[in-house]
Design a protein around this motif. Structure first.
Motif, mmCIF file in Angstrom:
data_model
loop_
_atom_site.group_PDB
_atom_site.id
_atom_site.type_symbol
_atom_site.label_atom_id
_atom_site.label_comp_id
_atom_site.label_asym_id
_atom_site.label_seq_id
_atom_site.Cartn_x
_atom_site.Cartn_y
_atom_site.Cartn_z
ATOM 1 N N ALA A 1 0.841 -1.189 0.000
ATOM 2 C CA ALA A 1 0.000 0.000 0.000
ATOM 3 C C ALA A 1 0.885 1.251 0.000
ATOM 4 O O ALA A 1 2.072 1.194 0.334
ATOM 5 C CB ALA A 1 -0.921 -0.008 1.213
ATOM 6 N N PRO A 2 0.320 2.398 -0.378
ATOM 7 C CA PRO A 2 1.131 3.613 -0.519
ATOM 8 C C PRO A 2 1.921 4.017 0.715
ATOM 9 O O PRO A 2 3.106 4.360 0.606
ATOM 10 C CB PRO A 2 0.098 4.675 -0.906
ATOM 11 N N TYR A 3 1.314 3.997 1.913
ATOM 12 C CA TYR A 3 2.083 4.451 3.069
ATOM 13 C C TYR A 3 3.271 3.540 3.348
ATOM 14 O O TYR A 3 4.356 4.000 3.696
ATOM 15 C CB TYR A 3 1.227 4.565 4.333
ATOM 16 N N THR A 4 3.085 2.234 3.194
ATOM 17 C CA THR A 4 4.195 1.305 3.403
ATOM 18 C C THR A 4 5.344 1.618 2.450
ATOM 19 O O THR A 4 6.526 1.598 2.839
ATOM 20 C CB THR A 4 3.708 -0.144 3.214
ATOM 21 N N LEU A 5 5.020 1.921 1.202
ATOM 22 C CA LEU A 5 6.060 2.280 0.233
ATOM 23 C C LEU A 5 6.739 3.583 0.620
ATOM 24 O O LEU A 5 7.966 3.706 0.548
ATOM 25 C CB LEU A 5 5.446 2.374 -1.163
ATOM 26 N N LEU A 6 5.958 4.581 1.031
ATOM 27 C CA LEU A 6 6.549 5.848 1.483
ATOM 28 C C LEU A 6 7.489 5.602 2.656
ATOM 29 O O LEU A 6 8.594 6.174 2.708
ATOM 30 C CB LEU A 6 5.449 6.824 1.875
ATOM 31 N N PHE A 7 7.081 4.768 3.593
ATOM 32 C CA PHE A 7 7.897 4.478 4.775
ATOM 33 C C PHE A 7 9.279 3.965 4.382
ATOM 34 O O PHE A 7 10.298 4.429 4.894
ATOM 35 C CB PHE A 7 7.179 3.451 5.645
ATOM 36 N N TYR A 8 9.337 3.005 3.470
ATOM 37 C CA TYR A 8 10.624 2.466 3.034
ATOM 38 C C TYR A 8 11.399 3.450 2.168
ATOM 39 O O TYR A 8 12.617 3.572 2.283
ATOM 40 C CB TYR A 8 10.414 1.167 2.262
ATOM 41 N N MET A 9 10.705 4.141 1.277
ATOM 42 C CA MET A 9 11.388 5.048 0.351
ATOM 43 C C MET A 9 11.997 6.249 1.073
ATOM 44 O O MET A 9 12.987 6.818 0.612
ATOM 45 C CB MET A 9 10.418 5.519 -0.732
ATOM 46 N N CYS A 10 11.437 6.628 2.219
ATOM 47 C CA CYS A 10 11.959 7.766 2.974
ATOM 48 C C CYS A 10 12.843 7.331 4.143
ATOM 49 O O CYS A 10 13.754 8.064 4.531
ATOM 50 C CB CYS A 10 10.812 8.616 3.499
ATOM 51 N N GLY A 11 12.575 6.148 4.701
ATOM 52 C CA GLY A 11 13.318 5.703 5.874
ATOM 53 C C GLY A 11 14.405 4.697 5.586
ATOM 54 O O GLY A 11 15.376 4.601 6.332
ATOM 55 N N GLY A 12 14.242 3.926 4.530
ATOM 56 C CA GLY A 12 15.290 3.012 4.105
ATOM 57 C C GLY A 12 15.262 1.627 4.708
ATOM 58 O O GLY A 12 15.870 0.709 4.172
ATOM 59 N N SER A 13 14.574 1.447 5.854
ATOM 60 C CA SER A 13 14.617 0.153 6.520
ATOM 61 C C SER A 13 13.466 0.027 7.503
ATOM 62 O O SER A 13 12.989 1.031 8.046
ATOM 63 C CB SER A 13 15.946 -0.010 7.272
ATOM 64 N N SER A 14 13.056 -1.220 7.758
ATOM 65 C CA SER A 14 12.050 -1.462 8.793
ATOM 66 C C SER A 14 12.698 -1.650 10.157
ATOM 67 O O SER A 14 11.993 -1.725 11.171
ATOM 68 C CB SER A 14 11.239 -2.710 8.441
ATOM 69 N N LYS A 15 14.032 -1.710 10.190
ATOM 70 C CA LYS A 15 14.753 -1.981 11.435
ATOM 71 C C LYS A 15 15.173 -0.711 12.162
ATOM 72 O O LYS A 15 15.494 -0.731 13.343
ATOM 73 C CB LYS A 15 16.001 -2.821 11.157
ATOM 74 N N LYS A 16 15.193 0.403 11.456
ATOM 75 C CA LYS A 16 15.580 1.669 12.072
ATOM 76 C C LYS A 16 14.817 2.801 11.389
ATOM 77 O O LYS A 16 14.069 2.583 10.444
ATOM 78 C CB LYS A 16 17.088 1.890 11.951
ATOM 79 N N ASN A 17 14.980 4.004 11.908
ATOM 80 C CA ASN A 17 14.277 5.180 11.373
ATOM 81 C C ASN A 17 12.760 4.965 11.373
ATOM 82 O O ASN A 17 12.052 5.383 10.464
ATOM 83 C CB ASN A 17 14.730 5.500 9.944
#
Length: 462
Positions: A250-266
């Motif tokens: 979904a869009p927010y999940t993609l934004l999260f990775y594209m701006c934060g780079g990782s699910s483990k930090k940021n």
């Protein structure tokens, strides 16, 4: 709240120019069209796209009415749907012979509860590791080869009596399509090594929203679509009669990775962008929403019978921001896909955001997935009769350690069926398989769902 009739009239007064869009508030006719164009918003900044033209127009109208009314106007942004006005005719594959899961999703009675598993292909299967070793390719490399994708997709169907196949892929293939590199160095999950680091990069590094269309998807995601076609071909050759599920993040999940780079930090980066770079974040969400719609549409036309939308990073957004930013995108996706493919079941999973399940059930999705945090005794009441449920077995029960046995798996599977009911349910997990699960126990779960649900349904009809 401003009525649709008044909003329509005001928008008509603001409508100039020649670009056509379909404006579909919840009670509008889906065929009604208004011509809208605006180049400058209230801040004096010109819109960067036709879609933003319409949003600016609506913003001006709402602000004007608020001023005239002398109060705060409550805006339901999820009620407006934008789509290109054209005569494109979309096609979906015919029903598979085993349509059990499709019937469960679309409110039809079933003789037993269907079952499939998140991450059913991959790490927990010995044959997956053997194939990976044989090819010498990494997970991400295999996704570029349709023959590998097809093989990994079909492996669990050869081993288990599953009611669906799901495309072997990853949620971040859409980020790659937008020129965002994705890596998997091992031990740390998937990474975006060069995420968006400033709001201006939304415009400088990504394609414009006008570039996101059917041709873009056919070009940038050709490997995925070729894989879907090959999977269907191979399923037919092997006599597999189940439906194939296509999916997307979904869009927010993609934004999260594209701006934060990782699910483990940021982990705070997603909401930080939404609140500190609101205009650019909304533009990015608009791009991603359009891309998800075109990507999932292309999967159906390539042969997918069902669609699953993953808000995989739902735990990284609070309810206020979910309702403001994520929910309108999810509604637009559901509305557009169900208009294009009314008979293709559309499933959604807001992982870690169970607060959203009631609202999700109102957006047009056929199936809402519940994760392991959702109490089963309230799950049905939350979604009412608006949709089917999917979930929420604990995958830790499938790890062969401690007291877990085929008998305990059967008992806990039966408890889930008794709590959630056997009809309008797709049995699945509350979280994806992690790789440590025992194939023996997974098999025991699948068989228990089928056998115990048949008994329950038989007893109810007796």
């Amino acid at each position: 709240k401003l009525s649709n009739l008044v909003l329509t009239s005001l928008l008509s007064l603001c409508a100039v120019g020649s670009e056509a869009f379909v404006v579909r508030p919840s009670s509008f006719s889906p065929t009604r069209q208004l011509k809208l164009h605006l180049t400058t918003g209230p801040s004096g900044k010109a819109a960067s796209s036709s879609e933003e033209d319409l949003q600016l127009t609506r913003q001006i109208v709402l602000q004007h009415v608020e001023k005239e009314q002398g109060g705060v106007l409550e805006e339901d942004t999820s009620a407006v749907i934008l789509d290109d006005a054209d005569d494109r005719v979309y096609s979906s594959p015919k029903l598979p012979e085993n349509d059990l899961m499709i019937r469960a999703a679309l409110e039809n009675t079933v003789e037993r509860t269907p079952v499939w598993l998140f991450r059913q292909a991959g790490r927990h299967l010995p044959e997956y590791h053997e194939h990976k070793k044989k090819t010498g390719r990494s997970f991400l490399d295999m996704l570029k080869h349709p023959e590998d994708v097809a093989e990994c997709t079909l492996q669990p169907l050869r081993r288990y009596n599953l009611d669906a196949a799901i495309l072997f892929s990853d949620i971040l293939v859409l980020a790659e399509a937008l020129n965002i590199d994705v890596t998997m160095p091992g031990g740390v999950g998937i990474l975006v090594p060069n995420p968006l680091t400033s709001p201006d990069q939304v415009y400088s590094r990504l394609p414009s929203i006008e570039e996101i269309n059917e041709a873009f998807v056919q070009d940038k995601l050709k490997n995925v679509l070729d894989s879907v076609k090959l999977i269907r071909k191979n399923m037919a050759e092997e006599g597999m009669k189940q439906p194939l599920i296509g999916f997307s993040a979904a869009p927010y999940t993609l934004l999260f990775y594209m701006c934060g780079g990782s699910s483990k930090k940021n982990n705070e980066i997603g909401m930080k962008w939404l609140n500190e770079h609101t205009e650019e974040s909304q533009h990015l969400m608009n791009i991603l929403t359009k891309l998800v719609i075109e990507y999932m549409s292309a999967q159906v036309e390539a042969g997918a019978h069902m669609l699953q939308l993953f808000e995989a990073m739902g735990m990284m957004i609070d309810e206020e921001n979910f309702n403001k930013f994520a929910k309108p995108c999810l509604k637009q996706i559901a509305t557009t896909l169900k208009e294009r493919f009314p008979n293709v079941p559309l499933m959604v999973f807001a992982r870690g955001a169970s607060f959203a399940n009631e609202e999700l059930s109102k957006l047009g999705f056929d199936v809402v997935t519940i994760d392991g945090t959702v109490p089963r005794d309230t799950a049905r009441a939350t979604v009412g009769d608006r949709c089917a449920l999917q979930g929420n077995y604990d995958p830790s029960y499938l790890i062969q350690e401690g007291e877990n046995t085929p008998e305990t798996v059967r008992s806990s599977a039966k408890e889930m069926l008794q709590a959630l009911g056997s009809q309008r349910l797709i049995a699945n997990l509350g979280e994806g398989l992690g790789g440590k699960e025992s194939p023996e126990l997974v098999d025991a779960f699948i068989n228990a769902i089928h056998e115990e649900s048949e008994k329950l349904i038989g007893a109810e009809s007796a």
